[in-house]
Structures are given as C-alpha cells and as structure tokens.
Design a protein around this motif. Structure first.
Motif, PDB file in Angstrom:
ATOM      1  N   LEU A  12       0.830  -1.207   0.000  1.00  0.00           N
ATOM      2  CA  LEU A  12       0.000   0.000   0.000  1.00  0.00           C
ATOM      3  C   LEU A  12       0.863   1.255   0.000  1.00  0.00           C
ATOM      4  CD1 LEU A  12      -2.728   1.449   0.188  1.00  0.00           C
ATOM      5  CD2 LEU A  12      -2.634   1.145   2.671  1.00  0.00           C
ATOM      6  N   ALA A  13       1.951   1.251   0.773  1.00  0.00           N
ATOM      7  CA  ALA A  13       2.835   2.421   0.816  1.00  0.00           C
ATOM      8  C   ALA A  13       3.443   2.695  -0.560  1.00  0.00           C
ATOM      9  CB  ALA A  13       3.941   2.207   1.848  1.00  0.00           C
ATOM     10  N   VAL A  14       3.849   1.640  -1.263  1.00  0.00           N
ATOM     11  CA  VAL A  14       4.424   1.809  -2.604  1.00  0.00           C
ATOM     12  C   VAL A  14       3.369   2.325  -3.581  1.00  0.00           C
ATOM     13  CG1 VAL A  14       5.514   0.632  -4.542  1.00  0.00           C
ATOM     14  CG2 VAL A  14       6.146   0.015  -2.203  1.00  0.00           C
ATOM     15  N   LEU A  15       2.181   1.720  -3.530  1.00  0.00           N
ATOM     16  CA  LEU A  15       1.114   2.142  -4.436  1.00  0.00           C
ATOM     17  C   LEU A  15       0.693   3.580  -4.156  1.00  0.00           C
ATOM     18  CD1 LEU A  15      -1.130  -1.069  -4.374  1.00  0.00           C
ATOM     19  CD2 LEU A  15       0.610  -0.433  -6.057  1.00  0.00           C
ATOM     20  N   LEU A 120      -4.865   0.949  -7.883  1.00  0.00           N
ATOM     21  CA  LEU A 120      -6.140   0.611  -7.253  1.00  0.00           C
ATOM     22  C   LEU A 120      -6.488  -0.864  -7.445  1.00  0.00           C
ATOM     23  CD1 LEU A 120      -8.551   1.586  -5.668  1.00  0.00           C
ATOM     24  CD2 LEU A 120      -9.597   2.381  -7.790  1.00  0.00           C
ATOM     25  N   SER A 121      -6.242  -1.404  -8.635  1.00  0.00           N
ATOM     26  CA  SER A 121      -6.583  -2.810  -8.881  1.00  0.00           C
ATOM     27  C   SER A 121      -5.666  -3.748  -8.106  1.00  0.00           C
ATOM     28  CB  SER A 121      -6.530  -3.120 -10.385  1.00  0.00           C
ATOM     29  OG  SER A 121      -5.278  -2.783 -10.937  1.00  0.00           O
ATOM     30  N   ILE A 122      -4.375  -3.419  -7.976  1.00  0.00           N
ATOM     31  CA  ILE A 122      -3.470  -4.237  -7.156  1.00  0.00           C
ATOM     32  C   ILE A 122      -3.908  -4.189  -5.701  1.00  0.00           C
ATOM     33  CG2 ILE A 122      -1.101  -4.451  -6.284  1.00  0.00           C
ATOM     34  CD1 ILE A 122      -0.158  -3.421  -9.035  1.00  0.00           C
ATOM     35  N   LEU A 123      -4.295  -3.009  -5.243  1.00  0.00           N
ATOM     36  CA  LEU A 123      -4.748  -2.850  -3.860  1.00  0.00           C
ATOM     37  C   LEU A 123      -5.919  -3.780  -3.559  1.00  0.00           C
ATOM     38  CD1 LEU A 123      -5.335   0.548  -2.075  1.00  0.00           C
ATOM     39  CD2 LEU A 123      -7.116  -1.182  -2.066  1.00  0.00           C
ATOM     40  N   THR A 124      -6.875  -3.861  -4.474  1.00  0.00           N
ATOM     41  CA  THR A 124      -8.055  -4.696  -4.221  1.00  0.00           C
ATOM     42  C   THR A 124      -7.709  -6.178  -4.204  1.00  0.00           C
ATOM     43  OG1 THR A 124      -8.647  -4.839  -6.574  1.00  0.00           O
ATOM     44  CG2 THR A 124      -9.540  -2.993  -5.326  1.00  0.00           C
ATOM     45  N   GLN A 125      -6.628  -6.555  -4.884  1.00  0.00           N
ATOM     46  CA  GLN A 125      -6.211  -7.960  -4.888  1.00  0.00           C
ATOM     47  C   GLN A 125      -5.403  -8.316  -3.645  1.00  0.00           C
ATOM     48  OE1 GLN A 125      -7.281 -10.051  -7.538  1.00  0.00           O
ATOM     49  NE2 GLN A 125      -8.467  -8.181  -7.855  1.00  0.00           N
ATOM     50  N   VAL A 126      -4.645  -7.366  -3.126  1.00  0.00           N
ATOM     51  CA  VAL A 126      -3.784  -7.620  -1.966  1.00  0.00           C
ATOM     52  C   VAL A 126      -4.599  -7.629  -0.677  1.00  0.00           C
ATOM     53  CG1 VAL A 126      -1.894  -6.671  -0.571  1.00  0.00           C
ATOM     54  CG2 VAL A 126      -1.702  -6.759  -3.065  1.00  0.00           C
ATOM     55  N   PHE A 127      -5.546  -6.703  -0.550  1.00  0.00           N
ATOM     56  CA  PHE A 127      -6.360  -6.600   0.666  1.00  0.00           C
ATOM     57  C   PHE A 127      -7.653  -7.388   0.464  1.00  0.00           C
ATOM     58  CE2 PHE A 127      -3.465  -3.106   1.152  1.00  0.00           C
ATOM     59  CZ  PHE A 127      -3.259  -3.026   2.523  1.00  0.00           C
ATOM     60  N   THR A 128      -7.684  -8.603   1.008  1.00  0.00           N
ATOM     61  CA  THR A 128      -8.837  -9.482   0.824  1.00  0.00           C
ATOM     62  C   THR A 128      -9.869  -9.323   1.942  1.00  0.00           C
ATOM     63  OG1 THR A 128      -7.611 -11.255   1.932  1.00  0.00           O
ATOM     64  CG2 THR A 128      -7.506 -11.172  -0.475  1.00  0.00           C
TER      65      THR A 128
END
Length: 509
Positions: A12-15, A120-128
């Motif tokens: 999240l910090a990187v994104l 945003l799309s990576i975030l939704t995949q990482v945080f389940t």
C-alpha cells in the motif's frame, strides 16, 4: 495471485507513493501558470492546454491501460507507466515553448493512465479482508486528494526558489524510487482467464474520449468552429460505436453490464462531480491568490493547506464513519459540506481575509474526503475481481474526465465573467485609465494573467487603477464559477440521496 508472504501495508505504501506522484502533477503546474505565461510567452489558450493535455490523454487511454493490466499484469503496467511518466517529465523540464510543454504533458498523461488504475486494482487484490480493504481504499483516496491539494504548495516552493523547470525535474528521482520499490514489494496480478484483447474497443474508446475532452475544453472558449465541430462529431460517432461494439463483442473491454448496477453508476458519477468541483477550483484559485491578492507562489501554495489537511483527515476516517452511520449518510454529509464550502468561497473578494479563504478550503476538503473513499469503494464493490483493472480504470477515468470538465466549464465561466465585467470596470475608473498605455489596457482586457504581466512596466501609483479594475472583474467571474461549482456538488448530493445504497455491505470477492 497469492497474497501469502506479501507485506500488504508495504505494498500500500508503494502504491500510494506512485499515486501521489501523478496526483501531485494534476495541480503542481497551476501555481506556475503566471510564470509560464511570462517566460514562454504563452496565450491563455495555450496555458489551458498545458493544464488539460495531461488530463486529455490520461482519460483517453485509461480503459486501454486497465485492459492491458488485466491481461498482461498490473505490476507490469505500473512499471511501464512509471517509465513513461518519468521520461516525459524529464523532457518537459527542457521545453522552451508552451505547445512543446503541452505535448510532453500529454505523454505524462499516458504514463499516468497506466499507473493510476494499476495502483487501485493491485490494492483490491492484496487486501482481501473487507474492513482492511475499505481502510486501504480510504488511505488511497486520501493520498490522491491530499497530493492534488498539496501540488500548489510544492509548485510554489519550486517556482519561487528554483525555477518552473523544477516542477517537472522533481518527478524522475521519485519515479526511480517507485520503480525499485515496486520490484521489491509489489506482487504481480492479472485476470487468470487471460482474456483476449479488444483492439477495436480500445481504438473507439480512446479516440472518442480524447475527442470528448477536446470538445469540452474548446467550445466554451472558441465557440463553433471547424475544430469543435469535428471533435463533437468524432465524440458522438466513436463513443456510440464503442457502446454498440461493447454490447456485441465476445470479450468486451468494458462490460456494459457494469452500468446496470445502480451502485456502480452512481459511484462513478459522484467521482466525476467531486473532481469537477475540485479541479475547477484549483485552476483559478492560485491565480486569485497571486494576481488579485498579491501572494507569492509559496504563499498561495501554503494557502491550500486547509484543503489538503481536511481531505486527508476525512479520507482516513471516512471508512469508519461509514461503518457506523452508513454509506449514503456519509456521502450526503460530504456533498453537503462541499456545497456549503463553495457557497462560503463565493463571498471572497480582493480584500478578503485569509480566514475566509482557508475556512472555505477546509470545509471543501473535509467534504471531499468524506465522499471520495465511499464512491471509489462503491465502484469496486460492483466490479468482478477479475476485471479489477477495468473497474479501477473507469473510476480513474471519471475522475480525470470530471477534472477536465471542471477546468473547462468553471474556467470558461470565469473568463466569460471577466470579459463581461472588465469593460464596466475600466469605464468606472474614468480618467485614471487615460494615462495608461493602450497596449496595457488591451492586455488587461484579454485576461488577468496577461494584464498582470503588462502592468509590471508601469509605476505602482499609475498601475493601481487598472490593477484594481482587473482584480474586481476577476472576482466577479470567479464568484459565478464558484456558485456553479457548488451547484455541481448539490447535484451530487441529490443523486447520492436518491441512488446510493444505505450501506455498501461488502467489496466483491
């Protein structure tokens, strides 16, 4: 994608860092507009394109970028976007003409189009986990909003103490850090079905969206001419063909079924209205602070802090507030605050104390921070997880399209109000204007920015009458623009009350 062993908060910090760089660029240029006009001998129209070229290409290529990320990998799309954005930003710092600068800004927009939906799309995949994901989206939204508001501060410092070139040269080192951090912490993710691309849909959407933004930007200032007629026809033809094709394509780039969801539709509209009001105001407020109230670039940038602070705080707490009082109520409170803030700002004049400026910005920023995370969460809640890239691209595309519309509409209303009022102000100044050279008066008639440059050749006591006339005319146009901006957010309030669900129970898994 497996999230085992992934440090999701580091991700999240990187994104958030990558998002901050491109969001900052949305407004960092605004504070430099008076300097750019002087050093590059730019017209008002050219200045508007320096601002809008970024948004035009950003909005125009977002759907394609989102689809490519879903197909070939979202981390890969993020890295490609960082490289394009950093390279174009480096080149922009060497531009010696406004149109050249606008061209490099357009390339930066293409890079941004690959970066923003990927984050945003990576975030939704990482945080389940539903609650963690909502909190992460709040932080993501807070980063975007705060960076937009902080842009004038950073830009003011760089313009005043370094040069306007530095507002672009600051990006490449940040991009290099972002690339290294992405390679280290961010996992790859994509649509497991690896869908075939939709090249016809990509062409139709890109041409149609670019034509739409060009039409909106040019019609208020240029009226009906060959360019605006052509762009309007292209908008209708290409976007209609895009919708027709997507309804029939075996694997559409943008499934039209998403818009059957009331939650998806009202969320993207709310995102567009939020950014239309925000970016429209951010286009002319630095000019008011510098050219009317006499602030330096740094002072005008620092004046934006209440807006940035309000948005940051509200975005972080918005998910928790929504858990307690419901999504719809949270969004309604946010839109109401923004509308009130615009109403308060409409009372500003050339001599307004900072408490009025800062207070209205704080109210607006807090309201936007309440709305944006909930609207973004609504978009993702209605999007299948395997199409997260497209869902994020639609969300981000509506923010950029809304921002472009806001700059075009509110900026044009400001210019129209200025031109309608300046003649009356010059006439009211009477004999005091007769001692001022005709070329200076004509520059003042064109715009406040052009007039401010021309007035610098005059002695202070001679310049006072024409400077005051121009400032009063600018305030008149700005008041109209602020009232219309408040009207846009009032529309958002009504739509949210009518269409937003009482509570978004979950984000699609």
């Amino acid at each position: 994608m497996t999230t085992t062993g992934v440090n999701r908060w580091a991700v999240l910090a990187v994104l958030a860092g990558a998002l901050a760089v491109i969001s900052l660029d949305n407004t960092i240029v605004n504070v430099a507009l008076p300097v750019l006009q002087q050093e590059l001998d730019a017209t008002t129209s050219q200045l508007q394109w320096v601002v809008d070229a970024y948004s035009v290409m950003f909005a125009g290529t977002l759907l394609l970028a989102g689809a490519l990320g879903d197909r070939f990998g979202r981390r890969r799309a993020l890295l490609i976007g960082l490289v394009i954005f950093g390279s174009a930003s480096l080149a922009a710092g060497f531009a010696n003409h406004a149109l050249t600068l606008a061209l490099f800004r357009a390339l930066m927009g293409i890079g941004g189009a690959f970066i923003m939906p990927s984050t945003l799309s990576i975030l939704t995949q990482v945080f389940t986990d539903r609650r963690e994901r909502a909190q992460a989206i709040g932080i993501w939204a807070a980063t975007a909003g705060a960076a937009v508001a902080i842009g004038p501060i950073v830009g003011g410092l760089l313009v005043e103490y370094v040069s306007w070139h530095a507002i672009f040269w600051v990006n490449p080192p940040l991009v290099v850090i972002g690339i290294m951090a992405t390679l280290r912490y961010v996992p790859e993710s994509l649509d497991p079905s690896k869908p075939r691309l939709d090249p016809l849909g990509a062409i139709l959407s890109t041409v149609g969206l670019v034509a739409l933004v060009v039409t909106v930007i040019e019609i208020p200032d240029s009226g009906i001419n060959p360019l605006t007629i052509t762009s309007l026809i292209a908008t209708v033809v290409f976007l209609s063909a895009f919708v027709w094709w997507e309804l029939r394509a075996p694997r559409p780039m943008l499934p039209m079924s998403l818009f059957r969801s009331r939650l998806f539709s009202v969320s993207v509209i709310c995102v567009a209205l939020v950014y239309a009001s925000l970016m429209g105001m951010m286009f002319f407020l630095p000019q008011f602070l510098q050219l009317v109230q006499g602030n330096t670039p740094v002072e005008s940038g620092l004046s934006m802090l209440p807006g940035a602070g309000g948005m940051l705080i509200a975005s972080l707490f918005s998910p928790r507030v929504a858990e307690r009082i419901g999504t719809r109520t949270t969004v309604l409170i946010g839109f109401l605050l923004v509308t009130v803030g615009f109403g308060v700002a409409a009372f500003m004049d050339a001599g307004s104390p900072y408490v009025l400026v800062g207070g209205s910005l704080g109210i607006i920023g807090f309201g936007l921070g309440m709305v944006l995370p909930q609207a973004t969460n609504g978009v993702l809640a209605a999007t299948p997880p395997e199409r997260a890239g497209i869902g994020a691209a639609v969300n981000d595309g509506m923010s950029e399209l809304g921002g472009s519309l806001g700059v075009a509409i509110l900026g044009s209303l400001l210019a129209l109000g200025y031109r309608n009022e300046i003649e009356a102000r010059i006439a009211a100044a009477g004999d005091a204007i007769n001692t001022i050279p005709a070329n200076v008066v004509e520059a003042v008639r064109e715009s406040l920015a052009a007039g401010s440059i021309a007035v610098q050749q005059l002695a202070p006591d001679v310049a006072t009458p024409i400077r005051e006339a121009a400032g009063q005319a600018f305030v008149s146009g700005m008041t109209t623009a602020l009232l219309v901006g408040g009207g846009l957010t009032l529309v958002g309030l009504v739509l949210a009350w009518w269409l937003f669900p009482a509570k978004v129970e979950r984000v699609s898994e």
